[in-house]
Scaffold this motif. Structure first.
Motif, mmCIF file in Angstrom:
data_model
loop_
_atom_site.group_PDB
_atom_site.id
_atom_site.type_symbol
_atom_site.label_atom_id
_atom_site.label_comp_id
_atom_site.label_asym_id
_atom_site.label_seq_id
_atom_site.Cartn_x
_atom_site.Cartn_y
_atom_site.Cartn_z
ATOM 1 N N SER A 212 -12.854 52.717 30.872
ATOM 2 C CA SER A 212 -13.474 51.530 31.315
ATOM 3 C C SER A 212 -15.068 51.631 31.041
ATOM 4 O O SER A 212 -15.850 50.914 30.099
ATOM 5 C CB SER A 212 -13.449 50.808 32.687
ATOM 6 O OG SER A 212 -12.137 50.898 32.870
ATOM 7 N N ALA A 213 -15.440 52.929 31.502
ATOM 8 C CA ALA A 213 -17.093 52.964 31.518
ATOM 9 C C ALA A 213 -17.545 53.361 29.896
ATOM 10 O O ALA A 213 -18.551 52.982 29.285
ATOM 11 C CB ALA A 213 -17.628 54.115 32.219
ATOM 12 N N LYS A 214 -16.487 54.274 29.278
ATOM 13 C CA LYS A 214 -17.045 54.552 28.004
ATOM 14 C C LYS A 214 -16.839 53.455 27.033
ATOM 15 O O LYS A 214 -17.505 53.291 26.031
ATOM 16 C CB LYS A 214 -16.113 55.838 27.617
ATOM 17 C CG LYS A 214 -16.414 57.089 28.481
ATOM 18 C CD LYS A 214 -15.909 58.129 27.823
ATOM 19 C CE LYS A 214 -16.503 59.404 28.363
ATOM 20 N NZ LYS A 214 -16.433 60.642 27.678
ATOM 21 N N MET A 215 -16.020 52.556 27.275
ATOM 22 C CA MET A 215 -15.827 51.328 26.355
ATOM 23 C C MET A 215 -16.916 50.513 26.658
ATOM 24 O O MET A 215 -17.451 49.937 25.616
ATOM 25 C CB MET A 215 -14.445 50.576 26.943
ATOM 26 C CG MET A 215 -14.080 49.344 25.943
ATOM 27 S SD MET A 215 -13.583 49.965 24.318
ATOM 28 C CE MET A 215 -13.646 48.368 23.371
ATOM 29 N N VAL A 233 -18.569 58.017 22.070
ATOM 30 C CA VAL A 233 -17.927 57.548 23.364
ATOM 31 C C VAL A 233 -16.678 56.944 23.003
ATOM 32 O O VAL A 233 -15.904 56.900 23.671
ATOM 33 C CB VAL A 233 -18.860 56.748 24.393
ATOM 34 C CG1 VAL A 233 -19.917 57.478 24.813
ATOM 35 C CG2 VAL A 233 -19.277 55.399 23.515
ATOM 36 N N LEU A 234 -16.590 55.988 21.887
ATOM 37 C CA LEU A 234 -15.636 55.379 21.608
ATOM 38 C C LEU A 234 -14.287 56.349 20.975
ATOM 39 O O LEU A 234 -13.254 56.223 21.168
ATOM 40 C CB LEU A 234 -15.512 54.298 20.340
ATOM 41 C CG LEU A 234 -16.495 53.344 20.641
ATOM 42 C CD1 LEU A 234 -16.838 52.464 19.473
ATOM 43 C CD2 LEU A 234 -15.460 52.346 21.727
ATOM 44 N N LYS A 235 -14.668 57.526 20.490
ATOM 45 C CA LYS A 235 -13.857 58.553 20.087
ATOM 46 C C LYS A 235 -13.134 59.165 21.415
ATOM 47 O O LYS A 235 -11.929 59.574 21.473
ATOM 48 C CB LYS A 235 -14.147 59.444 19.269
ATOM 49 C CG LYS A 235 -14.340 59.171 17.762
ATOM 50 C CD LYS A 235 -14.862 60.395 16.868
ATOM 51 C CE LYS A 235 -14.643 59.726 15.346
ATOM 52 N NZ LYS A 235 -15.248 60.874 14.411
ATOM 53 N N ASP A 236 -14.084 59.262 22.380
ATOM 54 C CA ASP A 236 -13.627 59.654 23.555
ATOM 55 C C ASP A 236 -12.723 58.816 24.400
ATOM 56 O O ASP A 236 -11.611 59.215 24.801
ATOM 57 C CB ASP A 236 -14.485 59.775 24.578
ATOM 58 C CG ASP A 236 -15.511 60.771 24.515
ATOM 59 O OD1 ASP A 236 -15.362 61.911 23.761
ATOM 60 O OD2 ASP A 236 -16.988 61.131 25.113
ATOM 61 N N VAL A 237 -12.758 57.402 24.107
ATOM 62 C CA VAL A 237 -11.813 56.752 24.608
ATOM 63 C C VAL A 237 -10.188 56.713 23.834
ATOM 64 O O VAL A 237 -9.178 56.798 24.643
ATOM 65 C CB VAL A 237 -12.033 55.298 24.290
ATOM 66 C CG1 VAL A 237 -10.950 54.168 24.773
ATOM 67 C CG2 VAL A 237 -13.312 54.751 25.041
ATOM 68 N N THR A 238 -10.229 57.148 22.646
ATOM 69 C CA THR A 238 -8.960 57.565 21.966
ATOM 70 C C THR A 238 -8.461 58.718 22.628
ATOM 71 O O THR A 238 -7.266 59.018 22.267
ATOM 72 C CB THR A 238 -9.241 57.566 20.289
ATOM 73 O OG1 THR A 238 -10.046 58.894 20.223
ATOM 74 C CG2 THR A 238 -9.919 56.365 19.929
ATOM 75 N N THR A 239 -8.963 59.558 23.393
ATOM 76 C CA THR A 239 -8.316 60.902 24.070
ATOM 77 C C THR A 239 -7.764 60.656 25.372
ATOM 78 O O THR A 239 -7.425 61.529 26.126
ATOM 79 C CB THR A 239 -9.244 61.933 23.841
ATOM 80 O OG1 THR A 239 -10.447 61.655 24.892
ATOM 81 C CG2 THR A 239 -9.882 62.092 22.505
ATOM 82 N N LEU A 240 -8.116 59.254 26.080
ATOM 83 C CA LEU A 240 -7.608 59.231 27.219
ATOM 84 C C LEU A 240 -6.338 58.661 27.822
ATOM 85 O O LEU A 240 -6.162 58.290 28.950
ATOM 86 C CB LEU A 240 -9.002 58.207 28.050
ATOM 87 C CG LEU A 240 -10.334 58.799 27.824
ATOM 88 C CD1 LEU A 240 -11.226 57.815 28.473
ATOM 89 C CD2 LEU A 240 -10.235 60.142 28.906
ATOM 90 N N GLY A 241 -5.678 58.807 26.755
ATOM 91 C CA GLY A 241 -4.128 58.165 27.118
ATOM 92 C C GLY A 241 -3.737 56.837 26.751
ATOM 93 O O GLY A 241 -2.595 56.372 27.225
#
Length: 491
Positions: A212-215, A233-241
């Motif tokens: 939520s925070a990274k989005m 940060v959006l690429k990080d979101v794609t790694t969170l399941g």
């Protein structure tokens, strides 16, 4: 802002009824005082839960400023009901709103209500004798929520007063407006802290997470056009399941709340506790009996006919797009049993037990949104080839072929169109238009079409200027706080 909100914030007016349950519950329970609160871990948990409560009030009518301000939806003109709240919605739709508009006021005061509640927590939690893991989680939630509320304010109003501590005196309630740049600086600080402290998943569904925070950070960076940071940060979101659900309609089904595609959604609960939603009724046709539309009997003549899909939006759906049937009904059956060819939003129309009392949550951030925002971010950096697969993931779920766009300009148009139909009726369209610099040309052209087909649109409607990209500071706030100044173009 209301002084009362600052004095009562964080004092347990809205408490978690059972911290052991698996869903975030916002049922009012009891009143407390500062003297016997903010002591135990349970106290802080309840206080943080209280900071979510203003989201329900905020999103109850957020579509007025988020969708009806755009070319996605309009209203059905009711000649027999010209009440103030009816006209105020119409005015937001036609760019004739003023500083006394109650929907603008609702946005403003509910954001500050949430901010006050988070400040009460953040001012005390570092010194609390609670476990480090719980403290980090609760502080992360509070910082996310404060950042989120301020992000709402700065997008819709520009620079606003920046309250970062609990108010204890009347004098402390009056601050001048900070610059938008300073507000964004604080939002980034809070959201960055939240992303570092929040867990990837929560035991209590509905609580915000690292994703939520990274989005939120992704949206902030995109708004500021800081594309490399947004990409990170959006690429990080794609790694969170997170993942796209196979069926688009199931994303919004109340029996499937907080699903694998959900990054952040506002929680509602049908019933008698005052926590229900009613979007289906506001968006449905206004009729003497809704039985044939919603399955429940009731008169919605003074309730419905809002957020009606425009012909312009309907035409944006490609042939075979599965999202259209899950989002829009082409007609309805009236109480007399006749079919009326009027489209209306059905994205939030699901089985429920009572008239005007539904169980639908409101989606704020979804994984499809993250994919499309990342595609936009990459394309704006000249990485069109890298952007296309993210766009195509969303198109494939909708039953559509891969995009044929390859050049940056064409892909920009394709992504904007995809965001429009994928996220229709979720309060993204107006802010997307503003963020991408398209609000004035798009809404000016749309307004000309509307005036040509709707004879009741007279006067200075759809005069879309730079000033109208922000809403007015509510008049009540200007009267209470003499240090406030109004946005240009509003009296």
């Amino acid at each position: 802002m209301k002084i009362k909100q600052f004095f009562t914030a964080g004092l347990g007016l809205f408490l978690l009824s059972s911290c052991s349950k698996s869903f975030l519950e916002l049922t009012p329970q009891t009143g407390v005082s500062v003297a016997n609160f903010f002591i135990s871990e349970d106290d802080f948990t309840k206080a943080v839960t209280g900071a979510y409560r203003p989201l329900q009030n905020l999103y109850y009518d957020a579509y007025v400023m988020g969708e009806m301000r755009s070319d996605n939806t309009y209203y059905l003109y009711n000649t027999s009901n010209r009440g103030g709240q009816i006209v105020e919605k119409e005015n937001i739709n036609t760019f004739t709103d003023v500083a006394t508009n109650s929907y603008v006021y609702n946005k403003y005061i509910n954001c500050y209500d949430g901010i006050a509640k988070t400040n009460a927590v953040l001012q005390r939690i570092d010194g609390a004798s609670i476990s480090a893991t719980t403290k980090s989680n609760l502080k992360g939630q509070a910082e996310f929520l404060r950042a989120f509320y301020y992000f709402e304010l700065v997008q819709y109003f520009g620079g606003v007063p920046l309250h970062l501590k609990e108010v204890s005196t009347v004098a402390e309630t009056a601050l001048p407006r900070s610059s938008a740049a300073d507000v964004y600086k604080q939002i980034l600080a809070d959201a960055t802290d939240a992303a570092a402290m929040l867990p990837k998943t929560q035991t209590v569904k509905g609580q915000v997470t690292q994703g939520s925070a990274k989005m939120l950070l992704g949206y902030i960076y995109m708004t500021l056009k800081q594309y490399p940071d947004a990409e990170r940060v959006l690429k990080d979101v794609t790694t969170l399941g997170y993942s796209l659900l196979p069926d688009y309609a199931s994303v919004f089904d109340p029996t499937n709340k907080n699903n694998a595609e959900s990054i952040f959604e506002v929680q509602y609960l049908q019933g008698t506790q005052g926590l229900q939603s009613n979007f289906a009724y506001q968006f449905a046709p206004g009729v003497t009996d809704t039985k044939n539309i919603t399955g429940q009997t009731g008169n919605s003549q003074n309730l419905g006919d809002w957020n009606i899909p425009t012909a312009d939006l309907i035409a944006a759906y490609e042939p075979g797009d599965k999202r259209k049937a899950a989002s829009i009904a082409d007609s309805y059956v009236n109480p007399a049993g006749a079919t009326v060819a009027q489209p209306f939003v059905i994205k939030y129309l699901h089985p429920h037990a009572q008239f005007n009392n539904t169980n639908d949550n409101w989606p704020v951030y979804r994984y499809a949104d993250a994919l499309l925002l990342l595609a936009e971010c990459l394309n704006e950096q000249g990485k069109a080839a890298e952007a296309v697969p993210y766009l195509n993931q969303v198109r494939a779920r909708a039953g559509l072929a891969a995009t044929t766009a390859t050049a940056q300009t064409d892909l920009r148009t394709a992504i904007a169109k995809e965001r429009r139909v994928e996220l229709a009726f979720e309060n993204h369209r107006w802010l997307d238009l503003v963020r991408t610099g398209q609000a004035i040309p798009v809404m000016t052209a749309y307004g000309a079409k509307q005036k040509a087909i709707r004879p009741y649109l007279t006067g200075n409607v759809y005069n879309v200027t730079e000033n109208r990209l922000l809403f007015p500071i509510p008049q009540n706030e200007l009267l209470i706080n003499k240090l406030l100044t109004q946005n240009p173009g509003y009296l």
